[in-house]
Motif scaffolding. Structure first.
Motif, PDB file in Angstrom:
ATOM      1  N   UNK A 133    -104.710 -69.523   4.813  1.00 52.17           N
ATOM      2  CA  UNK A 133    -105.924 -69.259   5.736  1.00 52.17           C
ATOM      3  C   UNK A 133    -106.944 -70.054   5.193  1.00 52.17           C
ATOM      4  N   UNK A 134    -107.294 -69.810   6.521  1.00 58.57           N
ATOM      5  CA  UNK A 134    -108.737 -70.322   7.359  1.00 58.57           C
ATOM      6  C   UNK A 134    -110.003 -69.326   7.053  1.00 58.57           C
ATOM      7  N   UNK A 135    -110.747 -70.036   6.887  1.00 59.66           N
ATOM      8  CA  UNK A 135    -112.460 -70.097   6.956  1.00 59.66           C
ATOM      9  C   UNK A 135    -113.200 -68.852   7.293  1.00 59.66           C
ATOM     10  N   UNK A 136    -113.643 -68.195   6.484  1.00 58.67           N
ATOM     11  CA  UNK A 136    -114.734 -67.574   7.706  1.00 58.67           C
ATOM     12  C   UNK A 136    -115.662 -67.749   8.371  1.00 58.67           C
ATOM     13  N   UNK A 137    -116.299 -69.134   8.636  1.00 59.64           N
ATOM     14  CA  UNK A 137    -117.440 -69.703   9.724  1.00 59.64           C
ATOM     15  C   UNK A 137    -116.514 -70.259  10.397  1.00 59.64           C
ATOM     16  N   UNK A 138    -117.173 -70.085  12.250  1.00 64.68           N
ATOM     17  CA  UNK A 138    -116.257 -70.729  13.253  1.00 64.68           C
ATOM     18  C   UNK A 138    -116.355 -72.074  13.098  1.00 64.68           C
ATOM     19  N   UNK A 139    -116.747 -72.717  12.701  1.00 63.85           N
ATOM     20  CA  UNK A 139    -116.741 -73.890  13.395  1.00 63.85           C
ATOM     21  C   UNK A 139    -115.980 -74.476  12.266  1.00 63.85           C
ATOM     22  N   UNK A 140    -115.575 -74.007  11.106  1.00 64.18           N
ATOM     23  CA  UNK A 140    -114.997 -74.266  10.192  1.00 64.18           C
ATOM     24  C   UNK A 140    -113.646 -74.150  10.538  1.00 64.18           C
ATOM     25  N   UNK A 141    -113.249 -73.089  10.779  1.00 62.52           N
ATOM     26  CA  UNK A 141    -111.980 -72.627  11.185  1.00 62.52           C
ATOM     27  C   UNK A 141    -111.339 -73.666  11.996  1.00 62.52           C
ATOM     28  N   UNK A 142    -112.138 -74.643  14.009  1.00 60.24           N
ATOM     29  CA  UNK A 142    -111.297 -74.894  14.686  1.00 60.24           C
ATOM     30  C   UNK A 142    -111.381 -76.451  13.666  1.00 60.24           C
ATOM     31  N   UNK A 143    -112.424 -76.633  12.647  1.00 61.36           N
ATOM     32  CA  UNK A 143    -111.189 -77.910  12.217  1.00 61.36           C
ATOM     33  C   UNK A 143    -110.505 -77.523  11.073  1.00 61.36           C
ATOM     34  N   UNK A 144    -110.429 -76.854  10.876  1.00 65.19           N
ATOM     35  CA  UNK A 144    -108.908 -76.836   9.689  1.00 65.19           C
ATOM     36  C   UNK A 144    -107.937 -76.632  10.854  1.00 65.19           C
ATOM     37  N   UNK A 145    -108.061 -75.540  11.829  1.00 66.07           N
ATOM     38  CA  UNK A 145    -106.684 -75.353  12.274  1.00 66.07           C
ATOM     39  C   UNK A 145    -106.529 -77.187  13.335  1.00 66.07           C
ATOM     40  N   UNK A 146    -107.564 -78.194  13.588  1.00 66.26           N
ATOM     41  CA  UNK A 146    -106.723 -79.148  13.618  1.00 66.26           C
ATOM     42  C   UNK A 146    -106.156 -79.899  12.943  1.00 66.26           C
TER      43      UNK A 146
END
Length: 253
Positions: A133-146
């Motif tokens: 369940x990825x985050x709400x912020x764009x940059x946060x999601x990018x880091x979590x996807x990696x």
């Protein structure tokens, strides 16, 4: 892209030892809605593996997870509060090899995020599974996807399924990053509906099932019809629609 008109295949073991499995991804909103409707939806999907998001994380969360599993004829595999919300359920068809709950770095001012992961054996196949369940912020999601992709590599199995609520649409950077490394099952073999949120008038596809290369996608999407389930059940169960995929996983160690 035309949706497949064929019914989604049932779970089965092929003569060559490969396995057809059904994988469900479902954000259950901490079981705050109609849990009986939710249980009907999950049972009707007849999944082998369920990647849950927003599982209960606080008071008596283990009992809540166990109750959901019992109501859906499944068992708890991994996750819950120890993964900050993602939870894995499985049918008795799966034999558990190992599990790991992973907490991702905390973004200040945001909810803690995590991954529920497991390696299971079904028939002659060995399968990694990961709920996110990825985050709400764009940059946060990018880091979590990696970080998610790093954990897929670290699981050390040739065939892995990743599913979850991405809080991102297919044109978004996190979604595209995952789809660049993994098969976006809905895109590969559309089946059923596409949009997942909100349930009463869906306008976004933010929930998805992905699979590593080598897994054959037989169909993936939001079920249009489920036995014993009404449209009202889908709207009452939670604030997302479920995503169901049928996959053929090759036999192998």
């Amino acid at each position: 892209m035309v949706m497949s008109p064929m019914p989604l295949p049932d779970s089965r073991t092929e003569p060559d030892g490969s396995a057809v499995i059904r994988v469900l991804s479902y954000n259950v909103r901490s079981l705050r809605d109609d849990t009986e409707a939710l249980a009907r939806v999950i049972r009707a999907c007849a999944p082998d593996l369920v990647c849950v998001q927003e599982a209960p994380r606080f008071f008596r969360w283990r009992k809540a997870a166990a109750r959901l599993a019992a109501r859906t004829d499944l068992v708890v595999l991994s996750g819950g509060a120890t993964a900050a919300g993602p939870l894995l359920l499985c049918s008795l068809r799966a034999t558990v090899e190992r599990t790991e709950d992973v907490l991702l770095p905390l973004t200040p001012g945001q909810h803690r995020r995590g991954l529920a992961t497991a390696v299971v054996r079904i028939a002659g196949t060995r399968i990694g599974v990961l709920s996110c369940h990825l985050g709400l912020q764009r940059e946060e999601r990018q880091t979590q996807a990696e970080l998610l992709l790093e954990h897929v590599d670290a699981m050390g199995v040739p065939h892995t399924v990743v599913a979850g609520d991405l809080n991102d649409v297919p044109r978004g950077s996190a979604f595209r990053r995952l789809a660049g490394r993994l098969q976006d099952c809905r895109t590969v073999r559309p089946w059923g509906g596409e949009l997942t949120f909100p349930p009463d008038a869906p306008r976004k596809r933010i929930d998805a099932v992905f699979a590593t290369r080598g897994i054959e996608v037989l169909g993936c999407g939001v079920p249009d019809e489920l036995p014993g389930v009404s449209g009202g059940d889908l709207r009452a169960a939670t604030d997302h629609l479920p995503v169901l995929a049928a996959l053929r996983v090759p036999a192998g160690r």
